[in-house]
Enzyme design. Structure first.
Site, PDB file in Angstrom:
ATOM      1  N   TYR A   4     -23.252 -26.092  29.468  1.00 46.23           N
ATOM      2  CA  TYR A   4     -22.546 -24.917  28.935  1.00 46.23           C
ATOM      3  C   TYR A   4     -21.104 -25.299  28.587  1.00 46.23           C
ATOM      4  CZ  TYR A   4     -20.528 -20.164  28.961  1.00 46.23           C
ATOM      5  OH  TYR A   4     -19.867 -19.008  28.643  1.00 46.23           O
ATOM      6  N   SER A  37     -15.248 -20.430  25.857  1.00 42.88           N
ATOM      7  CA  SER A  37     -15.121 -20.051  27.272  1.00 42.88           C
ATOM      8  C   SER A  37     -14.043 -20.914  27.907  1.00 42.88           C
ATOM      9  CB  SER A  37     -16.451 -20.291  27.992  1.00 42.88           C
ATOM     10  OG  SER A  37     -16.279 -20.163  29.390  1.00 42.88           O
TER      11      SER A  37
END
Ligand SMILES: NC(=O)c1ccc[n+]([C@@H]2O[C@H](COP(=O)([O-])OP(=O)(O)OC[C@H]3O[C@@H](n4cnc5c(N)ncnc54)[C@H](O)[C@@H]3O)[C@@H](O)[C@H]2O)c1
Length: 284
Positions: free
Chosen positions: A159, A146
């Site tokens: 995350y 990401s």
């Protein structure tokens, strides 16, 4: 002939969103796909769509954080399709993101669960896939990272750290098994409008998040799937150990872009009210 004729792919989190788009893209080019998802009915729906398009797929309900379930997934792939050539480590613990806060506010259980799924789960899948790829003489892996793993944020601490670690896991794998003709790359999407995100983000939030994109449209799961298919294919035969951003230019510009600055005149319509009210500045 499609680029994946004769190949067997395992795609995790393939019941929805980006993973589903990847599974469909691989199947449309002749690959046989094991559609793995914690949501068994979503996995079955994806395989039904592939079958309706005359492709070949098998649904497996499993959790990538569970080592036994991961082992069973790859045994099933081997038994059903004869081996594994391609792996897309796409599943991640997205359900935890609303509880994933700034460092001092962070619940350590969220950190542990995020790492157990995103990082350890990806590692578990790679450890099952690598020996099978060696047995086939080659293989290709894409880890779904990401943009969050490439830049700091006010929240999403776990995350982001898990995605940054996945980038290094990809480089380590590429380094350690390149000699065995196994390639591994990470893909780092920006804002990609999946059904889940569309249901969660109102229009104001979507506009706010896309202010930093250079291209005037939202990212789609199919955009990411096209990149993943390229990296898995022989078209990318000499590409390994890379992190490839697919973010509409979100991380490619100076920070002043979204707030006016010298590029103010070039900003498309749809600015936030704050940006629209910002003074116009120019390089002199
Ligand atoms: N959508 C975005 O904007 C975006 C941006 C950057 C990175 N990503 C990454 O892309 C990947 C896919 O995201 P998405 O937006 O398509 O998500 P999504 O929620 O639309 O789909 C994720 C799928 O994974 C499955 N899943 C969740 N946990 C699992 C587990 N432990 N084991 C097996 N399956 C599991 C879910 O059931 C779901 O079908 C993720 O790794 C995410 O971090 C997404």
């Amino acid at each position: 002939m499609g680029r994946f004729e004769g190949k067997v792919a395992v795609v995790t989190g393939a019941g929805a969103g980006i993973g589903k788009a990847c599974a469909l893209a691989i199947a449309r080019e002749g690959g046989r796909v094991v559609v793995a998802d914690i949501d068994g009915s979503a996995a079955i729906a994806c395989t039904a769509q592939i079958a309706a398009e005359a492709g070949h797929a098998l649904a497996v309900a499993m959790d990538i954080a569970d080592a036994q379930a991961v082992a069973a997934l790859f045994e099933t792939a081997e038994r059903h399709f004869g081996g594994v050539d391609l792996l897309v480590n796409n599943a991640s613990a997205m359900h935890l993101t609303p509880r994933d806060r700034a460092i001092l506010d962070l619940d350590l259980a969220v950190w542990d669960q995020t790492m157990a799924t995103n990082l350890r789960g990806t590692l578990l899948c790679c450890r099952q896939a690598i020996p099978r790829m060696i047995a086939r003489g080659s293989g290709a892996i894409v880890n779904m990272s990401s943009c969050q793993g490439l830049s700091g944020d006010t929240a999403l601490t776990s995350y982001a750290a898990s995605k940054a670690a996945m980038n290094m896991l990809s480089a380590s794998l590429a380094t350690q098994y390149g000699h065995a003709q196994i390639r591994c790359n990470a893909v780092a999407p920006g804002l990609i409008m999946t059904e889940r995100l569309l249901a969660k983000l109102d229009e104001c939030m979507q506009r706010h998040l896309s202010r930093h994109q250079l291209l005037p449209r939202v990212g789609r799961p199919e955009d990411v799937a096209a990149l993943v298919a390229f990296l898995l294919s022989d078209d990318a035969a000499f590409i390994t150990g890379q992190v490839v951003c697919i973010d509409g230019g979100m991380l490619a510009h100076v920070p002043t872009y979204a707030d006016g600055g010298n590029s103010r005149a070039a900003r498309p319509a749809g600015d936030t009210p704050e940006a629209a009210a910002a003074p116009r500045c120019r390089w002199s």
